[in-house]
Design a protein around this motif. Structure first.
Motif, PDB file in Angstrom:
ATOM      1  N   ALA A 125      -5.539   1.064 -18.556  1.00  0.00           N
ATOM      2  CA  ALA A 125      -5.083   1.938 -17.474  1.00  0.00           C
ATOM      3  C   ALA A 125      -4.824   1.121 -16.215  1.00  0.00           C
ATOM      4  CB  ALA A 125      -6.131   3.014 -17.210  1.00  0.00           C
ATOM      5  N   GLN A 126      -3.694   1.397 -15.530  1.00  0.00           N
ATOM      6  CA  GLN A 126      -3.315   0.711 -14.304  1.00  0.00           C
ATOM      7  C   GLN A 126      -2.813   1.739 -13.297  1.00  0.00           C
ATOM      8  OE1 GLN A 126      -3.893  -2.443 -14.030  1.00  0.00           O
ATOM      9  NE2 GLN A 126      -4.431  -2.778 -16.173  1.00  0.00           N
ATOM     10  N   SER A 127      -3.038   1.432 -12.007  1.00  0.00           N
ATOM     11  CA  SER A 127      -2.512   2.286 -10.955  1.00  0.00           C
ATOM     12  C   SER A 127      -1.076   1.881 -10.658  1.00  0.00           C
ATOM     13  CB  SER A 127      -3.363   2.163  -9.684  1.00  0.00           C
ATOM     14  OG  SER A 127      -2.760   2.852  -8.621  1.00  0.00           O
ATOM     15  N   ALA A 128      -0.184   2.850 -10.726  1.00  0.00           N
ATOM     16  CA  ALA A 128       1.224   2.568 -10.485  1.00  0.00           C
ATOM     17  C   ALA A 128       1.616   2.799  -9.036  1.00  0.00           C
ATOM     18  CB  ALA A 128       2.089   3.431 -11.402  1.00  0.00           C
ATOM     19  N   THR A 129       0.740   3.362  -8.220  1.00  0.00           N
ATOM     20  CA  THR A 129       1.097   3.708  -6.840  1.00  0.00           C
ATOM     21  C   THR A 129       0.174   3.055  -5.818  1.00  0.00           C
ATOM     22  OG1 THR A 129      -0.291   5.701  -6.922  1.00  0.00           O
ATOM     23  CG2 THR A 129       2.021   5.925  -7.575  1.00  0.00           C
ATOM     24  N   GLY A 130      -0.729   2.164  -6.234  1.00  0.00           N
ATOM     25  CA  GLY A 130      -1.696   1.575  -5.302  1.00  0.00           C
ATOM     26  C   GLY A 130      -1.110   0.424  -4.523  1.00  0.00           C
ATOM     27  N   GLY A 131      -1.974  -0.212  -3.698  1.00  0.00           N
ATOM     28  CA  GLY A 131      -1.597  -1.391  -2.933  1.00  0.00           C
ATOM     29  C   GLY A 131      -1.592  -1.150  -1.444  1.00  0.00           C
ATOM     30  N   TRP A 132      -0.725  -0.246  -0.976  1.00  0.00           N
ATOM     31  CA  TRP A 132      -0.613   0.000   0.459  1.00  0.00           C
ATOM     32  C   TRP A 132      -1.856   0.726   0.987  1.00  0.00           C
ATOM     33  CZ3 TRP A 132       3.085  -2.587   2.790  1.00  0.00           C
ATOM     34  CH2 TRP A 132       4.226  -2.936   2.071  1.00  0.00           C
ATOM     35  N   GLN A 133      -2.343   0.263   2.144  1.00  0.00           N
ATOM     36  CA  GLN A 133      -3.572   0.819   2.712  1.00  0.00           C
ATOM     37  C   GLN A 133      -3.315   1.986   3.656  1.00  0.00           C
ATOM     38  OE1 GLN A 133      -6.756  -0.342   1.558  1.00  0.00           O
ATOM     39  NE2 GLN A 133      -5.105  -0.899   0.157  1.00  0.00           N
ATOM     40  N   VAL A 152       5.005   9.873  -3.043  1.00  0.00           N
ATOM     41  CA  VAL A 152       5.311   8.683  -3.830  1.00  0.00           C
ATOM     42  C   VAL A 152       6.262   9.076  -4.956  1.00  0.00           C
ATOM     43  CG1 VAL A 152       4.380   6.837  -5.264  1.00  0.00           C
ATOM     44  CG2 VAL A 152       3.065   7.667  -3.299  1.00  0.00           C
ATOM     45  N   ASP A 153       7.342   8.312  -5.083  1.00  0.00           N
ATOM     46  CA  ASP A 153       8.279   8.471  -6.194  1.00  0.00           C
ATOM     47  C   ASP A 153       8.327   7.136  -6.914  1.00  0.00           C
ATOM     48  OD1 ASP A 153      11.838   9.293  -6.510  1.00  0.00           O
ATOM     49  OD2 ASP A 153      10.220   9.110  -7.978  1.00  0.00           O
ATOM     50  N   ALA A 154       7.638   7.031  -8.044  1.00  0.00           N
ATOM     51  CA  ALA A 154       7.517   5.764  -8.763  1.00  0.00           C
ATOM     52  C   ALA A 154       8.136   5.878 -10.131  1.00  0.00           C
ATOM     53  CB  ALA A 154       6.049   5.353  -8.876  1.00  0.00           C
ATOM     54  N   THR A 155       8.883   4.846 -10.503  1.00  0.00           N
ATOM     55  CA  THR A 155       9.489   4.752 -11.831  1.00  0.00           C
ATOM     56  C   THR A 155       8.984   3.493 -12.503  1.00  0.00           C
ATOM     57  OG1 THR A 155      11.477   5.886 -11.058  1.00  0.00           O
ATOM     58  CG2 THR A 155      11.650   4.656 -13.116  1.00  0.00           C
ATOM     59  N   LEU A 156       8.427   3.642 -13.699  1.00  0.00           N
ATOM     60  CA  LEU A 156       7.869   2.525 -14.440  1.00  0.00           C
ATOM     61  C   LEU A 156       8.856   2.080 -15.511  1.00  0.00           C
ATOM     62  CD1 LEU A 156       5.489   0.637 -15.193  1.00  0.00           C
ATOM     63  CD2 LEU A 156       4.646   2.478 -16.679  1.00  0.00           C
ATOM     64  N   HIS A 157       9.144   0.783 -15.548  1.00  0.00           N
ATOM     65  CA  HIS A 157      10.046   0.192 -16.537  1.00  0.00           C
ATOM     66  C   HIS A 157       9.226  -0.692 -17.469  1.00  0.00           C
ATOM     67  CE1 HIS A 157      13.584   1.407 -14.086  1.00  0.00           C
ATOM     68  NE2 HIS A 157      12.784   1.116 -13.050  1.00  0.00           N
ATOM     69  N   LEU A 158       9.298  -0.399 -18.770  1.00  0.00           N
ATOM     70  CA  LEU A 158       8.543  -1.155 -19.769  1.00  0.00           C
ATOM     71  C   LEU A 158       9.489  -2.045 -20.571  1.00  0.00           C
ATOM     72  CD1 LEU A 158       6.179   1.631 -21.151  1.00  0.00           C
ATOM     73  CD2 LEU A 158       5.647  -0.127 -19.460  1.00  0.00           C
ATOM     74  N   PRO A 159       9.077  -3.273 -20.874  1.00  0.00           N
ATOM     75  CA  PRO A 159       9.900  -4.135 -21.736  1.00  0.00           C
ATOM     76  C   PRO A 159       9.837  -3.643 -23.187  1.00  0.00           C
ATOM     77  CG  PRO A 159       7.834  -5.212 -21.190  1.00  0.00           C
ATOM     78  CD  PRO A 159       7.860  -3.934 -20.399  1.00  0.00           C
ATOM     79  N   GLY A 201       9.017  -3.231 -26.951  1.00  0.00           N
ATOM     80  CA  GLY A 201       7.778  -3.461 -27.681  1.00  0.00           C
ATOM     81  C   GLY A 201       6.577  -2.792 -27.052  1.00  0.00           C
ATOM     82  N   TYR A 202       6.735  -2.180 -25.879  1.00  0.00           N
ATOM     83  CA  TYR A 202       5.627  -1.490 -25.224  1.00  0.00           C
ATOM     84  C   TYR A 202       5.895   0.012 -25.199  1.00  0.00           C
ATOM     85  CZ  TYR A 202       3.776  -5.919 -23.488  1.00  0.00           C
ATOM     86  OH  TYR A 202       3.236  -7.173 -23.400  1.00  0.00           O
ATOM     87  N   ARG A 203       4.789   0.786 -25.222  1.00  0.00           N
ATOM     88  CA  ARG A 203       4.913   2.233 -25.127  1.00  0.00           C
ATOM     89  C   ARG A 203       3.836   2.757 -24.195  1.00  0.00           C
ATOM     90  NH1 ARG A 203       5.063   6.791 -30.025  1.00  0.00           N
ATOM     91  NH2 ARG A 203       5.561   8.547 -28.657  1.00  0.00           N
ATOM     92  N   LEU A 204       4.224   3.679 -23.328  1.00  0.00           N
ATOM     93  CA  LEU A 204       3.292   4.275 -22.383  1.00  0.00           C
ATOM     94  C   LEU A 204       2.435   5.312 -23.100  1.00  0.00           C
ATOM     95  CD1 LEU A 204       2.391   4.598 -19.399  1.00  0.00           C
ATOM     96  CD2 LEU A 204       4.133   6.397 -19.194  1.00  0.00           C
ATOM     97  N   LEU A 205       1.120   5.138 -23.023  1.00  0.00           N
ATOM     98  CA  LEU A 205       0.225   6.092 -23.674  1.00  0.00           C
ATOM     99  C   LEU A 205       0.094   7.363 -22.840  1.00  0.00           C
ATOM    100  CD1 LEU A 205      -2.621   3.792 -25.006  1.00  0.00           C
ATOM    101  CD2 LEU A 205      -0.641   4.689 -26.228  1.00  0.00           C
ATOM    102  N   ASP A 231       3.970  13.602 -12.041  1.00  0.00           N
ATOM    103  CA  ASP A 231       4.655  14.870 -12.181  1.00  0.00           C
ATOM    104  C   ASP A 231       5.281  15.003 -13.582  1.00  0.00           C
ATOM    105  OD1 ASP A 231       5.850  14.823  -8.763  1.00  0.00           O
ATOM    106  OD2 ASP A 231       3.968  15.538  -9.625  1.00  0.00           O
ATOM    107  N   ARG A 232       5.771  13.900 -14.091  1.00  0.00           N
ATOM    108  CA  ARG A 232       6.335  13.947 -15.442  1.00  0.00           C
ATOM    109  C   ARG A 232       6.316  12.543 -16.020  1.00  0.00           C
ATOM    110  NH1 ARG A 232      11.823  12.452 -15.561  1.00  0.00           N
ATOM    111  NH2 ARG A 232      12.657  11.893 -13.501  1.00  0.00           N
ATOM    112  N   SER A 233       6.090  12.453 -17.308  1.00  0.00           N
ATOM    113  CA  SER A 233       6.145  11.191 -18.049  1.00  0.00           C
ATOM    114  C   SER A 233       6.712  11.511 -19.427  1.00  0.00           C
ATOM    115  CB  SER A 233       4.766  10.543 -18.122  1.00  0.00           C
ATOM    116  OG  SER A 233       3.811  11.447 -18.648  1.00  0.00           O
ATOM    117  N   PRO A 234       8.018  11.739 -19.552  1.00  0.00           N
ATOM    118  CA  PRO A 234       8.591  12.302 -20.788  1.00  0.00           C
ATOM    119  C   PRO A 234       8.457  11.387 -21.989  1.00  0.00           C
ATOM    120  CG  PRO A 234      10.314  11.556 -19.263  1.00  0.00           C
ATOM    121  CD  PRO A 234       9.016  11.495 -18.514  1.00  0.00           C
TER     122      PRO A 234
END
Length: 475
Positions: free
Chosen positions: A436-444, A450-457, A459-463, A469-472
Motif C-alpha cells: 500500500a502507498q499513498s498517492a496524494t501525500g507529500g505536501w504539508q 486532489v485529482d490524482a491519476t496513477l499510471h502503471l507500467p 505487468g502491474y495491476r492495481l489491487l 472516488d473511482r478506480s475502475p
C-alpha cells in the motif's frame, strides 16, 4: 559512661552554635576542649560575612587581601600583595594559566604556588604577609586575571601610573600593545539580523568578529537601525552599549560573536538601513519571522538570498533571508489580521503519478493552484523529495524556476513564494516498496481537493485504492 556522654553532647552543642566564640566567652571548664571541637573547622574562628547565616564553613572569611600593586612592561610585570589571614587558608594570587606568577616570595622567603580552584594560590597559616612575585611574557597580554576578592589595585604600565585601572569581572586591563604590533591589526565584521513580528516586534542581531593583531578596544556602530531600543547584550568578548548606540568592545585575536537584542518602538511597516561607518560592513543579512497568531505578513523590497549559502545562524535557516545594503528598505506587508490571520490556504492539487518500471519508486508531476492566505512557503516531507518547482504566469508565458531549500524540519524540502495567486508546477520523487502507498501525500499544506491519476507500467495491476472516488481497473 552515661554521664561522660551527656557532658560531651552538651560540649558539642555549645561549640556548634558558637564556633567563633572568643576565649573569654568560653566557660573555664570547656576551654581545654576548644581545639578538639575546632579540629578541621578552624575557619569558624574567622569573621562571618554579613550576608551569610553561618550554617557552613564557607560563610567564614579567613583571608583578607589588601592592596595589590602591579607594574607591567613589555617583558613582564612585578606585583606586591598585602594579606591578613585569621586562620589557615588558601590565598589566590593574580595570574592564570597564560601568565603564571614566578619567583613568589613571602617577605624574603620563597613560597610554593599551586593551583587551587582554578587560580594560582598559596596555603598560609594565620598572620600578616607581604607577597612579592613576577610575571614573564614574550608579549604583554591585554588583560591579567586578578581575583575578585582583591578590591584595591595600583597599576603602572610602561612606567606610567594608571589613575583608574579598568576591570571587567576578574580581568585587569593592561593596555594596548606596542605601535609596531598595532600595524598588523585587522578586523573583519559580519552582521546577521532576525526580525520577528509581534507585540512588540523584536530584532536579534548577531555580530561576528574576526580579530587579528593586538588586543585593543574598538567602537562599532551605531549597532541598531532607527526605531529600535536595545534590551539585551551578551557575547564572547567584554562589550558595552554606549548612550549614542555604539558598541565598545574589548578585542583580542580570534573569532567571536556578540548578540544584541532589541525591540521596535512602533509596529513594523518599513525599515530603511543606514550602514554605520567602517569597520561596520556595508552589507547585512536579514531574516524575517512572522507571527501568525497575531497577523499574517510577508517581507518584501530587498534582494532574497539562500540562507544556507549566506551562512546565517543555523536556527534561522528556515526563514526567508534578504541582503540589506546601505540604503536598502525592507517592507512588511500585512495580509490578514485577527480572525483572518489564521485562515488556511485554499489549494487544489492535480497530480499525475507514475510507478517506476522496477516498482522501486513513484514519480509525481504536480500542479498546485489556488490562493495563499497565510503561507509564504510550501514544503514536501519525506519520503517524498521535491526535485523541481516553477511558477507559471500568463505574462510572460515562460516558467519561473524556484530555488528549493531545506524546510523547518530536516526531512522537509520546499520553496518560498512571493505571490498570493498560486500556479505552481512541481516534480516529486518517492522511493517505495511493494504494498500500500499513498498517492496524494507529500505536501504539508492542507489541500482543498486532489485529482490524482496513477499510471502503471506493463505487468502491474492495481489491487485497490481506498478513499479514491473511482478506480475502475483495480482488482
Amino acid at each position: 559512661m552515661r554521664r561522660a556522654l551527656g557532658m560531651l553532647g552538651f560540649l558539642c552543642l555549645i561549640c556548634g552554635t558558637a564556633f567563633a566564640a572568643t576565649d573569654a566567652s568560653v566557660p573555664p571548664q570547656l576551654k581545654d576542649w576548644r581545639s578538639w571541637v575546632l579540629h578541621d573547622h578552624e575557619q569558624r574562628t574567622c569573621p562571618i560575612l554579613s550576608t551569610q547565616t553561618g550554617d557552613d564553613d564557607g560563610a567564614y572569611q579567613c583571608a583578607w587581601p589588601g592592596r595589590l600593586s602591579v607594574s607591567a612592561d613589555k617583558a613582564g610585570a612585578r606585583f606586591e600583595l598585602d594579606v591578613h589571614v585569621d586562620a589557615e587558608s588558601w590565598v589566590a594570587l593574580p595570574g592564570g594559566h597564560d601568565a603564571w606568577p614566578q619567583q613568589v616570595q613571602l617577605g624574603n622567603a620563597p613560597a610554593v604556588v599551586v593551583e587551587h580552584d582554578g587560580a594560582p594560590s598559596l596555603h598560609l597559616d594565620a598572620g600578616d604577609y607581604v607577597i612579592h612575585g613576577n610575571f614573564v611574557w614574550d608579549e604583554r597580554p591585554a588583560r591579567l586575571q586578578v581575583p575578585s576578592a582583591i578590591a584595591m589595585v595600583d597599576l603602572s604600565v610602561d612606567g606610567t601610573n594608571i589613575a583608574q585601572p579598568e576591570r571587567n569581572d576578574d580581568l585587569l586591563t593592561l593596555g594596548e600593545a606596542s605601535p609596531s604590533r598595532r600595524e598588523a591589526d585587522a578586523l573583519g565584521v559580519r552582521v546577521f539580523r532576525r526580525l520577528s513580528d509581534g507585540a512588540p516586534p523584536m530584532l536579534e542581531t548577531q555580530i561576528r568578529l574576526h580579530v587579528a593583531g593586538s588586543a585593543r578596544e574598538q567602537l562599532l556602530g551605531p549597532a541598531l537601525p532607527q526605531g529600535f531600543v536595545a534590551t539585551a547584550l551578551n557575547g564572547d568578548l567584554p562589550a558595552r552599549l554606549e548612550s549614542e548606540g555604539r558598541l565598545r568592545v574589548q578585542l583580542r585575536p580570534g573569532d567571536w560573536s556578540i548578540n544584541l537584542g532589541a525591540r521596535a518602538v512602533a509596529p513594523l511597516t518599513k525599515i530603511a538601513l543606514r550602514s554605520p561607518p567602517p569597520p561596520w560592513p556595508q552589507q547585512e543579512i536579514w531574516s524575517y519571522a512572522d507571527a501568525p497568531a497575531l497577523r499574517t505578513t510577508r517581507a518584501t523590497g530587498s534582494q532574497p538570498i539562500d540562507p544556507v549559502q549566506a551562512d546565517v545562524p543555523r536556527d534561522w535557516q528556515n526563514l526567508p533571508a534578504f541582503v540589506m545594503d546601505n540604503g536598502s528598505t525592507l517592507a512588511v506587508e500585512q495580509r490578514a489580521r485577527g480572525r483572518d490571520a489564521n485562515a488556511g490556504d485554499h489549494l487544489q492539487l492535480a497530480r499525475q503519478l507514475w510507478l517506476d518500471f522496477d516498482g522501486g519508486g513513484l514519480t509525481a508531476d504536480d500542479h498546485l493552484s489556488g490562493k495563499l492566505v497565510s503561507s509564504d512557503r510550501l514544503d514536501v516531507a519525506a519520503p517524498w523529495t521535491l526535485e523541481r518547482a516553477a511558477l507559471h504566469d500568463e505574462n510572460p508565458p515562460d516558467a519561473q524556476p524556484l530555488l528549493i531549500t531545506r524546510g523547518a524540519k530536516p526531512e522537509w524540502s520546499g520553496v518560498e513564494l512571493r505571490t498570493r495567486d498560486l500556479d505552481l508546477h512541481a516534480g516529486l520523487q518517492r522511493a517505495t516498496h511493494a504494498g500500500a502507498q499513498s498517492a496524494t501525500g507529500g505536501w504539508q499544506d492542507t489541500l482543498d481537493g486532489v485529482d490524482a491519476t496513477l499510471h502503471l507500467p506493463y505487468g502491474y495491476r492495481l489491487l485497490g485504492a481506498p478513499g479514491a472516488d473511482r478506480s475502475p481497473d483495480s482488482w
